[in-house]
Design a protein around this motif. Structure first.
Motif, PDB file in Angstrom:
ATOM      1  N   ASN A 186       0.826  -1.208   0.000  1.00 29.33           N
ATOM      2  CA  ASN A 186       0.000   0.000   0.000  1.00 29.33           C
ATOM      3  C   ASN A 186       0.865   1.265   0.000  1.00 29.33           C
ATOM      4  N   GLN A 187       1.955   1.227   0.750  1.00 28.88           N
ATOM      5  CA  GLN A 187       2.848   2.380   0.811  1.00 28.88           C
ATOM      6  C   GLN A 187       3.488   2.645  -0.553  1.00 28.88           C
ATOM      7  N   GLN A 188       3.903   1.575  -1.238  1.00 26.99           N
ATOM      8  CA  GLN A 188       4.511   1.741  -2.563  1.00 26.99           C
ATOM      9  C   GLN A 188       3.496   2.237  -3.581  1.00 26.99           C
ATOM     10  N   VAL A 189       2.264   1.725  -3.495  1.00 27.71           N
ATOM     11  CA  VAL A 189       1.203   2.197  -4.397  1.00 27.71           C
ATOM     12  C   VAL A 189       0.932   3.674  -4.155  1.00 27.71           C
ATOM     13  N   ALA A 190       0.906   4.063  -2.889  1.00 32.22           N
ATOM     14  CA  ALA A 190       0.667   5.469  -2.549  1.00 32.22           C
ATOM     15  C   ALA A 190       1.741   6.366  -3.147  1.00 32.22           C
ATOM     16  N   SER A 196      -2.186   9.418  -0.360  1.00 34.30           N
ATOM     17  CA  SER A 196      -1.865   8.912   0.975  1.00 34.30           C
ATOM     18  C   SER A 196      -2.078   7.394   1.035  1.00 34.30           C
ATOM     19  N   GLU A 197      -1.411   6.767   1.990  1.00 32.48           N
ATOM     20  CA  GLU A 197      -1.586   5.327   2.171  1.00 32.48           C
ATOM     21  C   GLU A 197      -3.019   5.004   2.573  1.00 32.48           C
ATOM     22  N   ALA A 198      -3.651   5.900   3.348  1.00 31.38           N
ATOM     23  CA  ALA A 198      -5.044   5.693   3.740  1.00 31.38           C
ATOM     24  C   ALA A 198      -5.955   5.673   2.521  1.00 31.38           C
ATOM     25  N   LYS A 201      -5.629   2.291   0.885  1.00 27.80           N
ATOM     26  CA  LYS A 201      -6.393   1.288   1.644  1.00 27.80           C
ATOM     27  C   LYS A 201      -7.873   1.367   1.296  1.00 27.80           C
ATOM     28  N   THR A 202      -8.359   2.586   1.145  1.00 27.27           N
ATOM     29  CA  THR A 202      -9.774   2.759   0.782  1.00 27.27           C
ATOM     30  C   THR A 202     -10.038   2.194  -0.608  1.00 27.27           C
ATOM     31  N   HIS A 203      -9.137   2.472  -1.557  1.00 24.26           N
ATOM     32  CA  HIS A 203      -9.294   1.932  -2.908  1.00 24.26           C
ATOM     33  C   HIS A 203      -9.287   0.401  -2.886  1.00 24.26           C
ATOM     34  N   VAL A 204      -8.365  -0.185  -2.138  1.00 25.13           N
ATOM     35  CA  VAL A 204      -8.266  -1.650  -2.063  1.00 25.13           C
ATOM     36  C   VAL A 204      -9.544  -2.246  -1.473  1.00 25.13           C
TER      37      VAL A 204
END
Length: 230
Positions: A186-190, A196-198, A201-204
């Motif tokens: 998630n951090q790398q995608v962000a 943001s990483e949050a 997470k919402t997208h996932v």
């Protein structure tokens, strides 16, 4: 309360594996092996005839391999869920079987408890992806990206197949799905999407809900099966 029993057709070219798996699965109250098959051709005919809830199929068999069996089952008995068993996670047939519509992959070093749980998940409409197989898909994604980056400027390249993106996904969700399927955290995608990483997470979570899959591994499997990752 009566628990419904999940019918299974077991296909493997090794008799000792068929016998061992039959005993293992038969020990569970809610699982029953209705038939077995020693090769790919027999597997297809047996699955079509018996119409089990789940077909547990070896990836490498005489006649037809697991990918070919999966494709035939999806064509002739689409209601049957196919769960692939593979000896080696780096087998070249892993990706073709996933693209053919397999609902899950396990390596043969999985535990009996994990196998029974996977069968239940697949029978209920979910997907299961062994960690070793998931890593193989991530590796394939990296190889594809590297090959793409080394194509000479001006040289012709075949266009990748159009991915099967269902209606209802936003462009950012599709971007997230593609990156998650490539093995990024998630951090790398962000970082890639400059959000943001949050937000990732919402997208996932939205992707898991919209695609009706059971968790991140199943999300990766869905992306590969539908051509989101080349």
């Amino acid at each position: 309360m009566t628990t419904s029993v999940i019918g299974i057709v077991l296909a493997d070219d090794q008799a000792v594996v068929r016998d061992g798996l039959s005993m293992l699965l038969g020990a569970a109250d809610d699982l029953t092996v209705v038939a077995t098959a020693p090769d790919g051709l027999a597997a297809v005919e047996t699955i079509v005839r018996e119409h089990p809830d789940v077909a547990l199929v070896d990836l490498r068999m005489p006649g037809l391999d697991g990918a070919q069996v999966t494709a035939e089952v999806r064509r002739r008995a689409p209601e049957v869920r196919v769960l692939i068993l593979t000896t080696y996670a780096d087998d070249d047939a892993v990706l073709p079987a996933l693209r053919a519509g397999a609902a899950g992959y396990l390596t043969k070093d999985t535990t009996g408890e994990a196998l029974c749980s996977a069968i239940r998940t697949v029978a209920a409409g979910g997907s299961v992806l062994d960690a070793a197989v998931q890593q193989r898909l991530v590796s394939l994604a990296g190889d594809a990206a590297q090959r793409s980056s080394t194509i000479e400027a001006g040289s012709p390249a075949a266009a990748p197949p159009e991915p099967e993106i269902p209606e209802g996904l936003t462009a950012r969700e599709v971007d997230t799905l593609r990156l998650v399927a490539q093995g990024l955290s998630n951090q790398q995608v962000a970082t890639k999407l400059v959000v943001s990483e949050a937000t990732v997470k919402t997208h996932v979570n939205h992707l898991i809900s919209k695609l009706a899959v059971d968790g991140r591994p199943a999300l990766v499997a869905w992306a590969w099966r539908h051509g989101v990752v080349s």
